[in-house]
Write an enzyme that holds these catalytic residues in place. Structure first.
Site, PDB file in Angstrom:
ATOM      1  N   LYS A   1      16.639  21.402 -11.510  1.00  0.00           N
ATOM      2  CA  LYS A   1      15.942  20.135 -11.707  1.00  0.00           C
ATOM      3  C   LYS A   1      16.797  19.049 -12.362  1.00  0.00           C
ATOM      4  O   LYS A   1      17.619  19.301 -13.215  1.00  0.00           O
ATOM      5  CB  LYS A   1      14.693  20.344 -12.590  1.00  0.00           C
TER       6      LYS A   1
ATOM      7  N   SER B   1      15.470  20.810 -16.727  1.00  0.00           N
ATOM      8  CA  SER B   1      14.290  21.621 -16.982  1.00  0.00           C
ATOM      9  C   SER B   1      14.712  22.868 -17.741  1.00  0.00           C
ATOM     10  O   SER B   1      15.799  23.395 -17.521  1.00  0.00           O
ATOM     11  CB  SER B   1      13.649  22.012 -15.652  1.00  0.00           C
TER      12      SER B   1
ATOM     13  N   HIS C   1       0.831  -1.217   0.000  1.00  0.00           N
ATOM     14  CA  HIS C   1       0.000   0.000   0.000  1.00  0.00           C
ATOM     15  C   HIS C   1       0.864   1.266   0.000  1.00  0.00           C
ATOM     16  O   HIS C   1       0.424   2.305   0.479  1.00  0.00           O
ATOM     17  CB  HIS C   1      -0.948   0.042   1.210  1.00  0.00           C
TER      18      HIS C   1
ATOM     19  N   GLU D   1       9.526   8.070 -16.524  1.00  0.00           N
ATOM     20  CA  GLU D   1       8.165   8.575 -16.760  1.00  0.00           C
ATOM     21  C   GLU D   1       7.635   8.120 -18.121  1.00  0.00           C
ATOM     22  O   GLU D   1       6.466   7.762 -18.253  1.00  0.00           O
ATOM     23  CB  GLU D   1       8.159  10.106 -16.698  1.00  0.00           C
TER      24      GLU D   1
END
Ligand code: ARG
Length: 472
Positions: free
Chosen positions: A295, A289, A168, A302
């Site tokens: 970043k 970025s 979980h 992704e």
């Protein structure tokens, strides 16, 4: 491609012009041509045609001179395609048409006999089967490549590095980091098996089914099947040209493999966040970025996740294409290629990038250990300690649960409460020490050092077996 098609004079005839007084409309051709995407079947089409031509001579439908003339023309075509000097014309509907047209230009009357006893319907089914069998090797090799890196990283971690195991997405019980990495190896092993099965499914030659019903000519489908290395040939010509189960199965195998990569990707995204801080991505396999200078983003992970959506779409879309089709060949079946090519391309490109990412990722083992050493990680061990003292498990669970609750409510370390609790002694207290809980996950297949050593050996054996398959 579109430009090329427009450039060419439209004086050349289609293969099927005899029945037609007028040439095809530009709008029809624009919609129906598959050449832009089925060109990649060229090696398979050439292979199939060579086997077909050899069979035609074998059964007496071609003279030996004619066979040689066609085979020579096929060699020229292969060479022209390889050197990108093959000139396509506007009426080349697909790679099959283009190759036959060119063979006929080169070999004249002999070339015009290439398609004897054959239809594009059995030809395209054959080519696509050969393509899937060929690509299966690449897919399996890349799945194997990722497994190999995961196994190596697991071996490097040894018995020293451990992480919280989650259910979980809540910390549950610590496991060796090797155990976590190996979990992905087993999922990929099932993908390898699924792809091997897809290749087996393809291993039935459809050539000789003709358009749908076979031929009045004395063709020999077994001869081509054997020459092409197939284990079987079709039993039913209608089924042979209708059947795209192998495409649907390949799409499923691709989609599920990509779903596995998506799940691994999701963990990489989580673990590389400041909140987890369990891994640091290499510069090579992360992105920056355009606006935020600080970043470092996990785009590979992704996109592994994002592209899974596309592959699921390719599978469900193609099943929808199939579901309403009567026997046998219908032009709808041309819609098999784009989703299939896209799925295989996406999967193979993702596998390579994720392999590089996993090869170069740095594990922040101090953060992992600190998270796994939270006192509550040992709660199950405490309950199991009471079980060894004769307490029924349900009661032991309640006792430890109540102590955890008190610890949280009263902000008292769990260790202090255990020390003060008469049911527990020194041995129980020792269970809370850092690194102890993971060592105790000793049951077969579990996450501690002993079973993981056994598992590691099994994973090594698995990968050797896969390597043998690839070497065949
Ligand atoms: N390009 C077609 C395909 O991919 C070839 C088969 C065309 N057959 C036909 N009868 N029109 O399915």
């Amino acid at each position: 491609m579109a430009d090329e098609l427009e450039k060419v004079e439209r004086e050349t005839n289609t293969l099927w012009h005899g029945r037609f007084a007028e040439g095809p409309a530009e709008a029809l051709m624009n919609m129906t041509v598959s050449l832009p995407f089925d060109q990649r079947l060229a090696p398979d089409d050439l292979r199939g045609s060579r086997a077909h031509v050899n069979m035609l001579e074998f059964v007496g439908l071609l003279t030996s001179d004619e066979r040689v003339a066609i085979l020579d023309a096929l060699d020229v075509v292969e060479d022209e395609l390889k050197r990108r000097q093959f000139e396509f014309v506007a009426t080349d509907e697909d790679i099959h048409t283009a190759i036959e047209r060119r063979v006929t230009e080169i070999a004249g009357d002999a070339g015009a006999k290439l398609h004897t006893g054959r239809s594009r319907n059995d030809q395209v089914a054959l080519d696509l089967r050969l393509w899937v069998m060929r690509e299966t090797r690449t897919v399996v090799a890349r799945l194997h490549g990722l497994q190999t890196v995961l196994l190596r990283r697991a071996q490097e971690c040894g018995d020293d590095e451990y992480v919280p195991g989650y259910t979980h997405l809540q910390r549950a019980q610590p496991v060796l980091l090797a155990h976590h990495l190996l979990a992905h190896v087993w999922a990929l092993a099932r993908d390898v098996e699924r792809w091997q099965y897809v290749a087996k499914r393809c291993d039935v030659s459809p050539l000789g089914a003709g358009a749908l019903a076979g031929s009045s000519l004395p063709i020999d489908p077994d001869h081509v099947a054997e020459a092409l290395g197939f284990s079987y040939r079709f039993e039913n010509s209608l089924d042979a040209v209708s059947d795209r189960d192998f495409v649907a199965e390949a799409l499923f195998a691709a989609a599920l493999a990509q779903v596995h990569l998506s799940r691994l990707g999701e963990e990489i995204v989580l673990w590389s966040s400041d909140e987890f801080g369990f891994i640091r991505l290499s510069d090579e396999f992360s992105t920056g970025s355009s606006m935020l200078p600080q970043k470092k983003n996990p785009d590979v992970a992704e996109l592994a996740r994002g592209k899974a959506g596309r592959l699921i779409g390719n599978l469900t879309g193609f099943l929808a294409t199939l579901k309403g089709l009567p026997l046998s060949y219908n032009r709808d079946l041309q819609e098999d290629k784009e989703p299939l090519f896209d799925a295989v391309d996406t999967l193979t490109v993702t596998l390579l990038a994720l392999t590089g990412l996993m090869d170069t990722v740095e594990f922040e083992t101090n953060r992992m250990r600190a998270a796994a050493d939270a006192e509550t990680s040992s709660a199950t061990d405490l309950a199991e300690y009471l079980v060894t003292q004769g307490t029924p498990f349900r009661e032991a669970h309640a006792v430890v649960g109540a102590l955890v609750r008190q610890s949280l409510e009263r902000h008292i370390p769990l260790g202090e409460l255990i020390a003060a609790e008469p049911r527990f002694d020194e041995d129980a207290l020792a269970l809370l020490a850092p690194g102890v809980a993971v060592k105790r996950r000793s049951s077969p297949g579990g996450g501690g050092p002993e079973p993981v050593a056994v598992q590691m050996q099994a994973a090594c054996d698995l990968l050797s077996g896969e390597q043998e398959w690839l070497d065949q």
